[in-house]
Motif scaffolding. Structure first.
Motif, short mmCIF file in Angstrom:
data_model
loop_
_atom_site.label_atom_id
_atom_site.label_comp_id
_atom_site.label_asym_id
_atom_site.label_seq_id
_atom_site.Cartn_x
_atom_site.Cartn_y
_atom_site.Cartn_z
N ILE A 142 2.24 1.65 -3.50
CA ILE A 142 1.19 2.13 -4.41
C ILE A 142 0.96 3.62 -4.21
CG2 ILE A 142 -1.30 2.01 -4.88
CD1 ILE A 142 -1.03 -1.05 -4.41
N LYS A 143 0.91 4.07 -2.97
CA LYS A 143 0.73 5.50 -2.69
C LYS A 143 1.89 6.31 -3.25
CE LYS A 143 -2.14 5.13 1.43
NZ LYS A 143 -2.23 5.34 2.88
N SER A 144 3.09 5.79 -3.09
CA SER A 144 4.27 6.48 -3.62
C SER A 144 4.23 6.56 -5.14
CB SER A 144 5.55 5.77 -3.18
OG SER A 144 5.70 5.82 -1.79
N GLU A 145 3.83 5.47 -5.76
CA GLU A 145 3.74 5.45 -7.23
C GLU A 145 2.67 6.42 -7.71
OE1 GLU A 145 3.16 1.32 -8.25
OE2 GLU A 145 5.32 0.99 -8.40
N ARG A 146 1.55 6.46 -7.02
CA ARG A 146 0.49 7.41 -7.41
C ARG A 146 0.98 8.84 -7.29
NH1 ARG A 146 -4.49 4.40 -4.44
NH2 ARG A 146 -4.95 2.92 -6.09
N SER A 147 1.70 9.10 -6.23
CA SER A 147 2.24 10.45 -6.03
C SER A 147 3.23 10.80 -7.14
CB SER A 147 2.91 10.53 -4.66
OG SER A 147 3.50 11.77 -4.46
N GLN A 205 0.83 -1.21 0.00
CA GLN A 205 0.00 0.00 0.00
C GLN A 205 0.87 1.26 0.00
OE1 GLN A 205 -2.51 -0.82 3.40
NE2 GLN A 205 -4.18 -1.57 2.10
N ILE A 229 3.30 9.53 -10.17
CA ILE A 229 2.52 9.70 -11.40
C ILE A 229 1.86 11.08 -11.42
CG2 ILE A 229 0.43 8.92 -12.61
CD1 ILE A 229 1.27 6.05 -11.80
N ASP A 230 1.32 11.50 -10.28
CA ASP A 230 0.72 12.84 -10.20
C ASP A 230 1.76 13.92 -10.48
OD1 ASP A 230 -1.76 11.75 -9.65
OD2 ASP A 230 -1.62 12.10 -7.48
N ASP A 231 2.94 13.76 -9.92
CA ASP A 231 4.01 14.73 -10.14
C ASP A 231 4.41 14.78 -11.61
OD1 ASP A 231 4.02 15.30 -7.45
OD2 ASP A 231 5.85 14.17 -7.01
N ASN A 271 2.57 13.90 -14.20
CA ASN A 271 1.46 14.50 -14.95
C ASN A 271 1.46 16.02 -14.82
OD1 ASN A 271 0.42 12.17 -16.06
ND2 ASN A 271 -0.95 11.78 -14.36
#
Length: 70
Positions: free
Chosen positions: A19-24, A16, A26-28, A30
């Motif tokens: 996953i949170k790190s990867e989402r962050s 988890q 990806i947001d950066d 983007n």
């Protein structure tokens, strides 16, 4: 909770966090893309314009050479 369950929970917790790190991340990425996209498009337009100018100059030069030779 036995040892097996604790290990499984630790794995789940770790996943988890990943996953949170990867989402962050990806947001950066983007956000960076959105911020830089107008600059990139502008550079592409400039390159296209300059390429056309160079092409036009080459054609003009070639035509002048043909006139001189003829």
């Amino acid at each position: 909770m036995n040892s097996q369950e604790k290990s499984e929970q630790q794995v789940i917790d770790s996943l988890q966090i990943i996953i949170k790190s990867e989402r962050s991340l990806i947001d950066d990425i983007n956000q960076l893309l959105l911020t830089n996209l107008p600059i990139i498009f502008n550079q592409v337009e400039t390159i296209e314009y300059l390429s056309k100018q160079i092409s036009d100059e080459q054609i003009t030069t070639e035509l002048k050479l043909i006139e001189i030779v003829s």
